[in-house]
Design a protein around this motif. Structure first.
Motif, PDB file in Angstrom:
ATOM      1  N   TRP A  23      -3.351 -54.091 -27.965  1.00 19.56           N
ATOM      2  CA  TRP A  23      -2.850 -54.741 -26.746  1.00 19.56           C
ATOM      3  C   TRP A  23      -2.527 -53.622 -25.764  1.00 19.56           C
ATOM      4  CZ3 TRP A  23       1.957 -58.543 -26.743  1.00 19.56           C
ATOM      5  CH2 TRP A  23       2.029 -59.165 -25.485  1.00 19.56           C
ATOM      6  N   PRO A  24      -3.449 -53.275 -24.894  1.00 19.76           N
ATOM      7  CA  PRO A  24      -3.265 -52.095 -24.038  1.00 19.76           C
ATOM      8  C   PRO A  24      -2.015 -52.146 -23.168  1.00 19.76           C
ATOM      9  CG  PRO A  24      -5.549 -52.831 -23.978  1.00 19.76           C
ATOM     10  CD  PRO A  24      -4.774 -53.888 -24.695  1.00 19.76           C
ATOM     11  N   ASP A  25      -1.704 -53.305 -22.590  1.00 22.30           N
ATOM     12  CA  ASP A  25      -0.560 -53.387 -21.679  1.00 22.30           C
ATOM     13  C   ASP A  25       0.757 -53.056 -22.368  1.00 22.30           C
ATOM     14  OD1 ASP A  25      -2.276 -54.079 -19.664  1.00 22.30           O
ATOM     15  OD2 ASP A  25      -1.781 -56.215 -19.673  1.00 22.30           O
ATOM     16  N   GLN A  26       0.814 -53.240 -23.678  1.00 27.39           N
ATOM     17  CA  GLN A  26       2.031 -52.958 -24.450  1.00 27.39           C
ATOM     18  C   GLN A  26       1.910 -51.695 -25.296  1.00 27.39           C
ATOM     19  OE1 GLN A  26       4.910 -54.616 -24.256  1.00 27.39           O
ATOM     20  NE2 GLN A  26       4.123 -56.087 -22.780  1.00 27.39           N
ATOM     21  N   ALA A  27       0.764 -51.016 -25.220  1.00 30.41           N
ATOM     22  CA  ALA A  27       0.493 -49.861 -26.105  1.00 30.41           C
ATOM     23  C   ALA A  27       0.786 -50.227 -27.555  1.00 30.41           C
ATOM     24  CB  ALA A  27       1.296 -48.633 -25.674  1.00 30.41           C
ATOM     25  N   LEU A  28       0.357 -51.429 -27.953  1.00 28.78           N
ATOM     26  CA  LEU A  28       0.701 -52.018 -29.236  1.00 28.78           C
ATOM     27  C   LEU A  28      -0.535 -52.153 -30.115  1.00 28.78           C
ATOM     28  CD1 LEU A  28       2.640 -53.619 -31.143  1.00 28.78           C
ATOM     29  CD2 LEU A  28       1.996 -55.672 -29.866  1.00 28.78           C
ATOM     30  N   ALA A  29      -0.451 -51.608 -31.337  1.00 27.94           N
ATOM     31  CA  ALA A  29      -1.483 -51.788 -32.349  1.00 27.94           C
ATOM     32  C   ALA A  29      -0.981 -52.775 -33.393  1.00 27.94           C
ATOM     33  CB  ALA A  29      -1.843 -50.465 -33.004  1.00 27.94           C
ATOM     34  N   VAL A  30      -1.859 -53.678 -33.816  1.00 28.67           N
ATOM     35  CA  VAL A  30      -1.507 -54.701 -34.798  1.00 28.67           C
ATOM     36  C   VAL A  30      -2.491 -54.611 -35.967  1.00 28.67           C
ATOM     37  CG1 VAL A  30      -1.032 -57.150 -35.179  1.00 28.67           C
ATOM     38  CG2 VAL A  30      -0.788 -56.182 -32.878  1.00 28.67           C
ATOM     39  N   VAL A  31      -1.956 -54.572 -37.185  1.00 35.25           N
ATOM     40  CA  VAL A  31      -2.787 -54.591 -38.383  1.00 35.25           C
ATOM     41  C   VAL A  31      -2.201 -55.603 -39.355  1.00 35.25           C
ATOM     42  CG1 VAL A  31      -3.704 -52.242 -38.217  1.00 35.25           C
ATOM     43  CG2 VAL A  31      -1.491 -52.618 -39.314  1.00 35.25           C
ATOM     44  N   SER A  32      -3.029 -56.067 -40.272  1.00 33.37           N
ATOM     45  CA  SER A  32      -2.565 -57.085 -41.210  1.00 33.37           C
ATOM     46  C   SER A  32      -3.096 -56.804 -42.610  1.00 33.37           C
ATOM     47  CB  SER A  32      -3.036 -58.475 -40.762  1.00 33.37           C
ATOM     48  OG  SER A  32      -2.411 -59.489 -41.529  1.00 33.37           O
ATOM     49  N   ASP A  33      -2.301 -57.165 -43.594  1.00 33.74           N
ATOM     50  CA  ASP A  33      -2.763 -57.205 -44.985  1.00 33.74           C
ATOM     51  C   ASP A  33      -3.332 -55.870 -45.449  1.00 33.74           C
ATOM     52  OD1 ASP A  33      -2.625 -60.274 -45.858  1.00 33.74           O
ATOM     53  OD2 ASP A  33      -3.262 -60.186 -43.764  1.00 33.74           O
ATOM     54  N   LEU A  34      -2.487 -54.821 -45.375  1.00 33.23           N
ATOM     55  CA  LEU A  34      -2.896 -53.528 -45.920  1.00 33.23           C
ATOM     56  C   LEU A  34      -2.879 -53.541 -47.453  1.00 33.23           C
ATOM     57  CD1 LEU A  34      -2.076 -52.886 -42.907  1.00 33.23           C
ATOM     58  CD2 LEU A  34      -1.414 -50.631 -43.741  1.00 33.23           C
ATOM     59  N   HIS A  35      -1.997 -54.321 -48.037  1.00 31.81           N
ATOM     60  CA  HIS A  35      -1.874 -54.434 -49.498  1.00 31.81           C
ATOM     61  C   HIS A  35      -1.797 -53.061 -50.157  1.00 31.81           C
ATOM     62  CE1 HIS A  35      -2.144 -58.800 -50.212  1.00 31.81           C
ATOM     63  NE2 HIS A  35      -2.825 -58.806 -49.064  1.00 31.81           N
ATOM     64  N   LEU A  36      -0.976 -52.192 -49.576  1.00 31.93           N
ATOM     65  CA  LEU A  36      -0.797 -50.859 -50.155  1.00 31.93           C
ATOM     66  C   LEU A  36      -0.255 -50.980 -51.576  1.00 31.93           C
ATOM     67  CD1 LEU A  36       0.870 -49.071 -47.104  1.00 31.93           C
ATOM     68  CD2 LEU A  36      -1.537 -48.938 -47.804  1.00 31.93           C
ATOM     69  N   GLY A  37      -0.813 -50.198 -52.485  1.00 33.20           N
ATOM     70  CA  GLY A  37      -0.378 -50.213 -53.872  1.00 33.20           C
ATOM     71  C   GLY A  37      -1.034 -51.275 -54.722  1.00 33.20           C
ATOM     72  N   LYS A  38      -2.147 -51.859 -54.247  1.00 31.69           N
ATOM     73  CA  LYS A  38      -2.787 -52.915 -55.036  1.00 31.69           C
ATOM     74  C   LYS A  38      -3.277 -52.393 -56.378  1.00 31.69           C
ATOM     75  CE  LYS A  38      -6.179 -56.616 -54.953  1.00 31.69           C
ATOM     76  NZ  LYS A  38      -7.074 -57.457 -54.121  1.00 31.69           N
ATOM     77  N   SER A  39      -3.861 -51.207 -56.404  1.00 32.63           N
ATOM     78  CA  SER A  39      -4.356 -50.672 -57.684  1.00 32.63           C
ATOM     79  C   SER A  39      -3.206 -50.446 -58.657  1.00 32.63           C
ATOM     80  CB  SER A  39      -5.143 -49.378 -57.447  1.00 32.63           C
ATOM     81  OG  SER A  39      -4.342 -48.407 -56.785  1.00 32.63           O
ATOM     82  N   GLU A  40      -2.055 -49.970 -58.159  1.00 30.41           N
ATOM     83  CA  GLU A  40      -0.894 -49.752 -59.016  1.00 30.41           C
ATOM     84  C   GLU A  40      -0.348 -51.081 -59.527  1.00 30.41           C
ATOM     85  OE1 GLU A  40       3.196 -49.783 -60.144  1.00 30.41           O
ATOM     86  OE2 GLU A  40       2.511 -50.591 -58.218  1.00 30.41           O
ATOM     87  N   ARG A  41      -0.286 -52.077 -58.661  1.00 32.08           N
ATOM     88  CA  ARG A  41       0.241 -53.386 -59.062  1.00 32.08           C
ATOM     89  C   ARG A  41      -0.651 -54.033 -60.121  1.00 32.08           C
ATOM     90  NH1 ARG A  41      -1.887 -58.592 -58.722  1.00 32.08           N
ATOM     91  NH2 ARG A  41      -2.576 -58.204 -56.591  1.00 32.08           N
ATOM     92  N   MET A  42      -1.976 -53.934 -59.950  1.00 36.68           N
ATOM     93  CA  MET A  42      -2.872 -54.552 -60.933  1.00 36.68           C
ATOM     94  C   MET A  42      -2.766 -53.847 -62.284  1.00 36.68           C
ATOM     95  SD  MET A  42      -6.227 -55.606 -58.678  1.00 36.68           S
ATOM     96  CE  MET A  42      -6.904 -56.559 -60.045  1.00 36.68           C
ATOM     97  N   ALA A  43      -2.667 -52.514 -62.263  1.00 39.19           N
ATOM     98  CA  ALA A  43      -2.506 -51.782 -63.521  1.00 39.19           C
ATOM     99  C   ALA A  43      -1.181 -52.144 -64.191  1.00 39.19           C
ATOM    100  CB  ALA A  43      -2.584 -50.284 -63.264  1.00 39.19           C
ATOM    101  N   ARG A  44      -0.122 -52.261 -63.384  1.00 47.76           N
ATOM    102  CA  ARG A  44       1.204 -52.591 -63.917  1.00 47.76           C
ATOM    103  C   ARG A  44       1.214 -53.960 -64.573  1.00 47.76           C
ATOM    104  NH1 ARG A  44       4.549 -54.648 -60.038  1.00 47.76           N
ATOM    105  NH2 ARG A  44       3.706 -53.118 -58.561  1.00 47.76           N
ATOM    106  N   ARG A  45       0.436 -54.885 -64.045  1.00 44.04           N
ATOM    107  CA  ARG A  45       0.422 -56.253 -64.571  1.00 44.04           C
ATOM    108  C   ARG A  45      -0.711 -56.498 -65.554  1.00 44.04           C
ATOM    109  NH1 ARG A  45       2.014 -60.139 -59.404  1.00 44.04           N
ATOM    110  NH2 ARG A  45       3.906 -59.013 -58.798  1.00 44.04           N
ATOM    111  N   GLY A  46      -1.409 -55.437 -65.943  1.00 39.32           N
ATOM    112  CA  GLY A  46      -2.455 -55.582 -66.949  1.00 39.32           C
ATOM    113  C   GLY A  46      -3.753 -56.137 -66.416  1.00 39.32           C
ATOM    114  N   GLY A  47      -3.986 -56.002 -65.116  1.00 41.18           N
ATOM    115  CA  GLY A  47      -5.221 -56.497 -64.522  1.00 41.18           C
ATOM    116  C   GLY A  47      -6.323 -55.453 -64.551  1.00 41.18           C
ATOM    117  N   ALA A  48      -7.378 -55.712 -63.783  1.00 35.34           N
ATOM    118  CA  ALA A  48      -8.502 -54.789 -63.713  1.00 35.34           C
ATOM    119  C   ALA A  48      -8.052 -53.448 -63.145  1.00 35.34           C
ATOM    120  CB  ALA A  48      -9.607 -55.384 -62.835  1.00 35.34           C
ATOM    121  N   MET A  49      -8.638 -52.385 -63.661  1.00 40.20           N
ATOM    122  CA  MET A  49      -8.315 -51.046 -63.188  1.00 40.20           C
ATOM    123  C   MET A  49      -9.150 -50.737 -61.951  1.00 40.20           C
ATOM    124  SD  MET A  49      -5.971 -50.070 -65.226  1.00 40.20           S
ATOM    125  CE  MET A  49      -5.859 -48.309 -64.916  1.00 40.20           C
TER     126      MET A  49
END
Length: 228
Positions: A23-49
């Motif tokens: 949004w240029p007028d607000q110098a605003l960047a928007v992002v969604s659903d980065l899901h940081l740590g997904k590989s760690e969470r799946m390993a912790r819960r016994g899912g696919a590596m």
């Protein structure tokens, strides 16, 4: 131009090939659903590596967006972390990297279904946020007024020989694609998305450039993909 410019409820916005919204007028960047740590969470819960580099790759792409745009404000539209334990379990260098990206910028965390609690990284933590003509929330509200910006569904669309992460845009709302490296996706024609988008609607495909294509009318619902 590799980006795609459009207006939503009077706000002039830019869909970037990376999947971020600008949004240029607000110098605003928007992002969604980065899901940081997904590989760690799946390993912790016994899912696919999964390969353990997803946090680094996602942060590299986020840093490129912020540096290129010179963003002064950032809104993360929820599910920034794959769960609250994944946030706590980021490696020290990853946590420092994220802190460095936040430095000197106004930063807003919108509550997601994966990360409903406040973060340990400062900034503002909100269920949703109104800014001028736009409202930012994680999940689109079926009865929302014009100017809604959301994520959650990880929309994708098949075009040509490949499948692309995509923004979905109509006269009332824009739904952002997932920004995270290891995020699944939901087909644009899935009933959950088809019920939200009103004709004439467009998909803005991401990749080397942001390419707008019309959403076909009368698509059959297809729920084979998931946002897991």
């Amino acid at each position: 131009m590799n980006d795609y410019r459009f207006s939503l409820n009077g706000a002039d916005l830019v869909a970037l090939p990376s999947g971020a919204l600008w949004w240029p007028d607000q110098a605003l960047a928007v992002v969604s659903d980065l899901h940081l740590g997904k590989s760690e969470r799946m390993a912790r819960r016994g899912g696919a590596m999964l390969p353990p580099y997803e946090v680094r790759e996602t942060l590299e792409r986020l840093e490129a967006v912020l540096d290129t745009s010179c963003a002064r404000k950032v809104v993360c539209l929820g599910d920034t972390f794959d769960d609250l334990d994944a946030m706590d379990n980021l490696r020290e260098d990853e946590a420092l990297w994220l802190t460095r990206l936040m430095a000197g910028r106004e930063w807003v965390w919108i509550e997601g279904n994966h990360d409903p609690g406040p973060t340990a990284f400062g900034g503002a933590h909100l269920a949703e946020m109104a800014m001028g003509p736009l409202t930012f929330r994680h999940i689109a509200a079926p009865d929302a007024g014009p100017g809604e910006v959301s994520g959650h569904y990880h929309p994708k669309m098949r075009f040509g020989a490949g499948s692309h992460r995509a923004f979905l845009l109509d006269e009332r709302r824009v739904i952002l694609p997932a920004f995270g490296t290891f995020t699944g996706g939901l087909r644009h024609s899935d009933a959950a998305l088809a019920g939200l988008m009103q004709p004439p609607a467009r998909a803005i495909l991401t990749g080397k450039r942001a390419l707008a294509v019309p959403l076909p009318c009368g698509d059959q619902a297809d729920s084979r993909a998931s946002t897991a």
